[in-house]
Write an enzyme that holds these catalytic residues in place. Structure first.
Site, PDB file in Angstrom:
ATOM      1  N   LYS A 215      -0.262 -17.249  -4.732  1.00 54.94           N
ATOM      2  CA  LYS A 215      -1.087 -17.296  -5.939  1.00 54.94           C
ATOM      3  C   LYS A 215      -0.784 -18.568  -6.736  1.00 54.94           C
ATOM      4  O   LYS A 215      -1.670 -19.294  -7.138  1.00 54.94           O
ATOM      5  CB  LYS A 215      -0.785 -16.043  -6.771  1.00 54.94           C
ATOM      6  CG  LYS A 215      -1.612 -15.892  -8.018  1.00 54.94           C
ATOM      7  CD  LYS A 215      -1.361 -14.518  -8.636  1.00 54.94           C
ATOM      8  CE  LYS A 215      -1.937 -14.460 -10.030  1.00 54.94           C
ATOM      9  NZ  LYS A 215      -1.711 -13.157 -10.675  1.00 54.94           N
ATOM     10  N   GLU A 221      10.239 -20.004  -1.643  1.00 55.52           N
ATOM     11  CA  GLU A 221      10.317 -19.553  -0.245  1.00 55.52           C
ATOM     12  C   GLU A 221       9.064 -19.989   0.522  1.00 55.52           C
ATOM     13  O   GLU A 221       9.140 -20.530   1.629  1.00 55.52           O
ATOM     14  CB  GLU A 221      10.413 -18.019  -0.170  1.00 55.52           C
ATOM     15  CG  GLU A 221      11.698 -17.434  -0.719  1.00 55.52           C
ATOM     16  CD  GLU A 221      11.613 -17.091  -2.195  1.00 55.52           C
ATOM     17  OE1 GLU A 221      10.833 -17.743  -2.925  1.00 55.52           O
ATOM     18  OE2 GLU A 221      12.344 -16.182  -2.621  1.00 55.52           O
ATOM     19  N   GLY A 277      -0.115 -10.029  -7.997  1.00 56.53           N
ATOM     20  CA  GLY A 277       0.341 -10.235  -6.618  1.00 56.53           C
ATOM     21  C   GLY A 277       0.340  -8.946  -5.815  1.00 56.53           C
ATOM     22  O   GLY A 277      -0.188  -8.870  -4.706  1.00 56.53           O
ATOM     23  N   ARG A 278       0.954  -7.899  -6.387  1.00 59.71           N
ATOM     24  CA  ARG A 278       1.082  -6.639  -5.633  1.00 59.71           C
ATOM     25  C   ARG A 278      -0.220  -5.865  -5.547  1.00 59.71           C
ATOM     26  O   ARG A 278      -0.276  -4.808  -4.934  1.00 59.71           O
ATOM     27  CB  ARG A 278       2.195  -5.780  -6.239  1.00 59.71           C
ATOM     28  CG  ARG A 278       2.019  -5.485  -7.726  1.00 59.71           C
ATOM     29  CD  ARG A 278       3.305  -4.935  -8.321  1.00 59.71           C
ATOM     30  NE  ARG A 278       3.282  -4.806  -9.770  1.00 59.71           N
ATOM     31  CZ  ARG A 278       3.519  -5.807 -10.620  1.00 59.71           C
ATOM     32  NH1 ARG A 278       3.742  -7.020 -10.167  1.00 59.71           N
ATOM     33  NH2 ARG A 278       3.516  -5.599 -11.916  1.00 59.71           N
ATOM     34  N   GLU A 363       7.913  -2.583  -8.806  1.00 57.47           N
ATOM     35  CA  GLU A 363       7.659  -3.788  -9.590  1.00 57.47           C
ATOM     36  C   GLU A 363       6.747  -3.424 -10.769  1.00 57.47           C
ATOM     37  O   GLU A 363       6.861  -3.989 -11.855  1.00 57.47           O
ATOM     38  CB  GLU A 363       7.004  -4.853  -8.714  1.00 57.47           C
ATOM     39  CG  GLU A 363       7.127  -6.254  -9.278  1.00 57.47           C
ATOM     40  CD  GLU A 363       6.678  -7.303  -8.275  1.00 57.47           C
ATOM     41  OE1 GLU A 363       7.548  -7.840  -7.573  1.00 57.47           O
ATOM     42  OE2 GLU A 363       5.483  -7.586  -8.188  1.00 57.47           O
ATOM     43  N   HIS A 394      15.657  12.506  11.983  1.00 53.69           N
ATOM     44  CA  HIS A 394      16.905  12.416  12.739  1.00 53.69           C
ATOM     45  C   HIS A 394      17.941  11.580  12.007  1.00 53.69           C
ATOM     46  O   HIS A 394      18.943  11.190  12.589  1.00 53.69           O
ATOM     47  CB  HIS A 394      16.630  11.859  14.137  1.00 53.69           C
ATOM     48  CG  HIS A 394      15.725  12.762  14.919  1.00 53.69           C
ATOM     49  ND1 HIS A 394      16.191  13.699  15.802  1.00 53.69           N
ATOM     50  CD2 HIS A 394      14.375  12.915  14.873  1.00 53.69           C
ATOM     51  CE1 HIS A 394      15.172  14.382  16.303  1.00 53.69           C
ATOM     52  NE2 HIS A 394      14.055  13.923  15.747  1.00 53.69           N
ATOM     53  N   LYS A 514      12.829 -16.250  -9.529  1.00 46.42           N
ATOM     54  CA  LYS A 514      12.257 -17.508  -9.045  1.00 46.42           C
ATOM     55  C   LYS A 514      12.992 -18.727  -9.621  1.00 46.42           C
ATOM     56  O   LYS A 514      12.924 -19.806  -9.070  1.00 46.42           O
ATOM     57  CB  LYS A 514      10.764 -17.581  -9.394  1.00 46.42           C
ATOM     58  CG  LYS A 514       9.932 -16.572  -8.585  1.00 46.42           C
ATOM     59  CD  LYS A 514       8.449 -16.789  -8.733  1.00 46.42           C
ATOM     60  CE  LYS A 514       7.682 -15.802  -7.874  1.00 46.42           C
ATOM     61  NZ  LYS A 514       6.255 -16.006  -7.831  1.00 46.42           N
TER      62      LYS A 514
HETATM   63  C1  G6Q Z   1       3.731  -9.552  -7.355  1.00 46.61           C
HETATM   64  C2  G6Q Z   1       4.792 -10.465  -7.734  1.00 46.61           C
HETATM   65  C3  G6Q Z   1       5.426 -11.219  -6.580  1.00 46.61           C
HETATM   66  C4  G6Q Z   1       4.571 -12.350  -6.038  1.00 46.61           C
HETATM   67  C5  G6Q Z   1       5.427 -13.254  -5.165  1.00 46.61           C
HETATM   68  C6  G6Q Z   1       4.665 -14.390  -4.565  1.00 46.61           C
HETATM   69  O1  G6Q Z   1       3.132  -8.833  -8.113  1.00 46.61           O
HETATM   70  O2  G6Q Z   1       4.374 -11.291  -8.727  1.00 46.61           O
HETATM   71  O3  G6Q Z   1       5.788 -10.382  -5.523  1.00 46.61           O
HETATM   72  O4  G6Q Z   1       3.487 -11.854  -5.326  1.00 46.61           O
HETATM   73  O5  G6Q Z   1       6.506 -13.714  -5.917  1.00 46.61           O
HETATM   74  O6  G6Q Z   1       4.066 -15.164  -5.538  1.00 46.61           O
HETATM   75  P1  G6Q Z   1       3.011 -16.270  -5.142  1.00 46.61           P
HETATM   76  O7  G6Q Z   1       1.839 -15.593  -4.554  1.00 46.61           O
HETATM   77  O8  G6Q Z   1       2.677 -16.989  -6.421  1.00 46.61           O
HETATM   78  O9  G6Q Z   1       3.681 -17.168  -4.143  1.00 46.61           O
END
Ligand code: G6Q
Length: 552
Positions: A215, A221, A277-278, A363, A394, A514
């Site tokens: 986003k 990462e 994001g989620r 989250e 199990h 982050k």
């Molecule tokens: C989701 C969070 C988090 C995010 C990641 C990746 O709700 O904000 O999990 O999706 O940190 O972020 P980017 O899409 O900006 O790389």
């Protein structure tokens, strides 16, 4: 729309009085056994069940009475759940700490719908992106889109993390049955180089397409993995930088950073700041999913989401699946003091569903202050965890059956399998029913004794029962049903967040993560040992790491 101060005070007072009523009612219910509740009402199993948009929810094996449900529903009303649902669907900025609308529901709205953000209908943009994704997916899947050397794309690697990874991975695994088997789909998220190194094993760069999903397009990462991927791809394609345009596409809200990285914005699929994001697996973040299962299946999934959205928006609370599940979650979390909740899909394709739900639930509702910044007086955000059945039986089920903690469970099962193989599916489903029955009703000392168990062994073999569960039963795992299931949990999470009066849509803890490592990265990278100003533990660990990594 916020109510006037007088109404707010009135609301708060009646909310508190329902909360107190629930607390005192809990004292009665906590002493009751599911065994008695079922014996006292032979129709309980039929009565305490709901069907909505094709999902059947049996909630009869919960530690509730009609009075509990009445009070919980009252709590929903007094917590303004109805106006808060409307506020979300109307594009109000309910993510107050980031001043954003929360409109994942717009991602699956039909073409003719109108949802306004700052006076602008966002639905046409959503469909424009979907159409571009469809066009691109068709070109890649048909082989019309060629790699730099003219070979067709056989491998797709999604690079993303958190919300830009968990949804696509979960959906890919869940819908693998519907996927293009002539193509490979892989996912790289971790900055641990092993993730990338393993993802490219055996792949030819000439046949490999990377989707950089982020986003913000600044996540450490993802950007680290994307740089490594570009180096690998370009090196494998004769060092020609021009190859990037055939092997990299981006999914992002940040066009500036996308072009800086070297991806042509013509190969970028956008989304918007009102998609968390989620909550983004239905947006362009789902491009890998669409490439895998094809546009029709992707749209069927969106339709499933939308059907559940409409159910949530319009069904009366007592017949509303996400509302009921959300209220039950609050009941166990805040009155029984349950710290965790298990999600147990009896469907191998849903193996990543619990991991996906962990982000969605924890989250969203892992918050310690109310919307107006006051410390909360009760717990929020149960810890979600789980594994597919029967495997979990199990291992950790022992603790659920006989441990000292109360762990409410959601069992998810499908009447028809996608892979009919002799007796397998009946055996699988028999296990679901047997588990929920055993959890609820247990085995009394008398029953254990009657089996001829010696006295000293009896306590060990007794199952108290009274362990609550929901059973969600659907016909078959299809893209549409997957959409319904995910939306069910999304809106259950929303319901819980409204009851707790928290912002379920920000994630300052993630933002912290982050920036935290940024200071230490230069201190652990090569070069002369820097001045270290951390605590003595961190300083020593950094020094030891530097020494160890240099040793032969
Ligand atoms: C989701 C969070 C988090 C995010 C990641 C990746 O709700 O904000 O999990 O999706 O940190 O972020 P980017 O899409 O900006 O790389």
């Amino acid at each position: 729309m916020a109510a006037d101060p007088q109404t707010q005070v009135k609301r708060r007072t009646s909310r508190q009085s329902v909360w107190r009523a629930l607390a005192s009612h809990y004292k009665t219910v906590s002493k009751q056994q599911l065994r008695q509740l079922f014996a006292g009402d032979p129709r309980r199993g039929q009565r305490m069940a709901l069907e909505g948009v094709g999902l059947y929810l049996d909630y009869s094996k919960n530690r509730v009475t009609d009075e509990t449900l009445k009070l919980l529903l009252q709590l929903a009303v007094e917590s303004d759940l109805r106006p808060r649902i409307d506020a979300m669907f109307n594009g109000e900025k309910i993510n107050i700490t980031e001043r954003r609308a929360v409109l994942h529901v717009a991602l699956r709205a039909p073409k003719n719908a109108s949802i306004l953000v700052d006076g602008k209908n966002v639905v046409p943009e959503v469909h424009a992106v979907l159409d571009r994704m469809e066009n691109f997916s068709n070109r890649v899947r048909s082989g019309e889109w060629k790699g730099h050397t003219g070979k067709r794309i056989r491998n797709v690697i999604n690079i993303g993390i958190g919300g830009s990874d968990l949804g696509p991975v979960m959906a890919y695994e869940a819908l693998k049955h519907y996927s293009e088997r002539d193509m490979n789909f892989r996912f790289v998220s971790n900055v641990d180089g092993t993730d990338f190194a393993e993802a490219i094993q055996g792949l030819d760069p000439a046949e490999t397409l990377f989707i950089v999903s982020s986003k913000t397009f600044t996540t450490l990462e993802t950007m680290t993995n994307a740089q490594t991927a570009r180096a690998w791809s370009v090196a494998g394609l004769g060092g020609d930088e021009k190859s990037v345009s055939r092997h990299f596409v981006a999914v992002s809200t940040n066009a500036g950073e996308v072009s800086k990285f070297g991806i042509d914005t013509a190969n970028m699929f956008g989304f918007w700041d009102w998609v968390g994001g989620r909550y983004s697996m239905d947006s362009a973040i789902g491009l890998a999913t669409m490439l895998a299962v094809g546009p029709d299946n992707f749209r069927a999934m969106l339709s499933g989401f939308h059907q559940m959205d409409e159910h949530f928006r319009t069904a009366p609370f007592e017949g509303n699946l996400p509302v009921l599940m959300g209220l039950l979650a609050v009941w166990y979390n805040d009155f029984f003091g349950a710290q965790t909740a298990a999600v147990l899909p009896y469907e191998q394709y849903l193996k990543r569903f619990p991991a996906y739900l962990q982000q969605l639930t924890m989250e969203s509702n892992g918050k310690h202050v109310t919307l107006d910044g006051k410390p909360l007086k009760h717990d929020t955000g149960p810890i979600y965890w789980g594994e597919p059945g029967t495997n979990g039986q199990h291992s950790f089920y022992q603790l659920i059956h006989q441990g000292t903690r109360l762990i409410p469970c959601d069992f998810v099962a499908f009447a028809k399998t996608l892979n009919p193989l002799g007796r397998h599916h009946d055996i699988l489903l028999a296990n679901v029913f047997a588990q929920t029955e055993a959890l609820a009703f247990g085995k009394t000392p008398e029953q254990v004794k009657a089996e001829g168990t010696p006295d000293w062994l009896v306590p060990h073999r007794v199952f108290e029962g009274n362990r609550p569960s929901n059973t969600i039963l659907a016909e078959r795992l299809t893209p549409e049903v997957l959409g319904k299931l995910v939306a069910l949990y999304e809106h259950s999470v929303f319901t819980q967040g409204v009851i707790w009066n928290i912002d379920s849509f920000d994630q300052w803890g993630v933002e912290l993560g982050k920036v935290l490592a940024q200071r230490i990265i230069p201190e652990v990278e090569n070069g002369p040992e820097p001045m270290l100003n951390h605590d003595s533990s961190t300083n020593t660990l950094i020094r030891r790491y530097r020494k160890l990594k240099e040793s032969q």
